[in-house]
Design a protein around this motif. Structure first.
Motif, short mmCIF file in Angstrom:
data_model
loop_
_atom_site.label_atom_id
_atom_site.label_comp_id
_atom_site.label_asym_id
_atom_site.label_seq_id
_atom_site.Cartn_x
_atom_site.Cartn_y
_atom_site.Cartn_z
N SER A 186 32.12 -8.37 -4.80
CA SER A 186 31.42 -9.46 -5.48
C SER A 186 32.23 -10.05 -6.64
O SER A 186 32.08 -11.22 -6.98
N SER A 189 34.09 -13.58 -6.79
CA SER A 189 33.43 -14.85 -7.14
C SER A 189 33.74 -15.25 -8.60
O SER A 189 33.67 -16.43 -8.95
N ASN A 192 36.45 -17.93 -9.09
CA ASN A 192 36.25 -19.29 -8.58
C ASN A 192 37.29 -19.62 -7.50
O ASN A 192 37.89 -20.69 -7.49
#
Length: 287
Positions: A186, A189, A192
């Motif tokens: 995760s 993320s 970006n």
């Protein structure tokens, strides 16, 4: 038979009856390996061991195949169960030269095979890039994310991506895992970073073909980019680097653990490549 991470590539080459295993299962007397051995129920005419330094358990499988010809790499004493062994003539022979010698031993006379991607697949990938808002106005730079995640730590990966975003003008994207077993963490993320979801190997090949450069290493994407003669930056541990040298690959090696110097080597190549691409684009625009 191969490691699970290579099974997708073999499937795309229409290889049937693939038995796959995890790297940590390569021990002769484990229950998992015994189960694999039990799945070999008939005799074969030919067995080729492609691993350049096979484990005893892999050599045992060659014997278990019952093949009349059991071929592999060795020097006569460190590869039992192989009755035809190909010895390297040079300590510096890379993996491509070794495999070429093996195909010549098997009767291949073609010096070079040219790989290409179907035009329809290229168009599909161009549409996919638009869907993910990845511009092709600047050269595409792809990151082999599964390889980086399996080899380097979080801090190193984050630092590399931040440096690329800060100092280069490439259209940056990352390849997601090619198989469902691999999961993207995760924290990616937070960067970006535009990640292209799981691709079939033909579509991954098309994306590599459309890219200016791929940052990769000892992985399936490196194998594909090499077959396509695509430009790539390959990051290897020093002991492995010499085996993967080829004209389209910029090899960066490290001892034990990659550090800030490894990132600086990547950036030095990328900045130079970025400058050349911009200069070429400006010249085209002037014309």
């Amino acid at each position: 038979m191969c490691e699970k991470k290579a099974s997708t590539l073999l499937s795309s080459l229409k290889v049937s009856n693939i038995l796959s295993y995890e790297e940590d299962q390569k021990q002769l007397f484990t229950q998992q390996w015994k189960s694999l051995c039990q799945q070999i129920k008939r005799k074969f005419d030919l067995c080729i061991v492609l691993d350049k330094t096979p484990e005893l358990c892999q050599l045992y499988l060659a014997a278990k195949s019952g093949a009349t010809a059991r071929i592999g790499f060795g020097d006569g004493y460190n590869a039992p169960f192989l009755n035809i062994q190909l010895k390297n003539q040079s300590e510096t022979a890379n993996i491509f030269e070794q495999n070429r010698a093996l195909t010549q031993l098997l009767g291949n006379t073609r010096q070079k095979i040219k790989w290409s991607v179907a035009k329809s697949t290229l168009k599909d990938i161009e549409h996919l890039l638009k869907q993910h808002s990845i511009s092709q106005n600047s050269p595409l730079l792809g990151i082999d994310l599964p390889y980086l995640l399996s080899t380097f730590d979080k801090g190193w990966i984050m630092e590399l991506i931040k440096c690329i975003k800060k100092d280069c003008r490439f259209s940056l994207f990352a390849f997601d895992a090619l198989c469902a077993e691999q999961q993207t963490p995760s924290w990616i993320s937070e960067l970006n970073l535009k990640v292209i979801p799981q691709l079939s190997l033909p579509r991954a090949a098309a994306l590599i073909s459309l890219s200016d450069t791929i940052i990769t290493g000892k992985s399936t994407l490196f194998a594909i980019s090499t077959m396509l003669s695509a430009k790539n930056i390959a990051i290897f541990e020093k002991k492995d680097a010499k085996y993967y040298e080829n004209s389209k690959t910029y090899i960066i090696s490290y001892n034990n653990t990659p550090d800030r110097n490894t990132i600086e080597q990547v950036m030095k190549f990328l900045i130079k490549s970025d400058y050349k691409s911009q200069k070429k684009n400006n010249a085209t625009t002037v014309k």
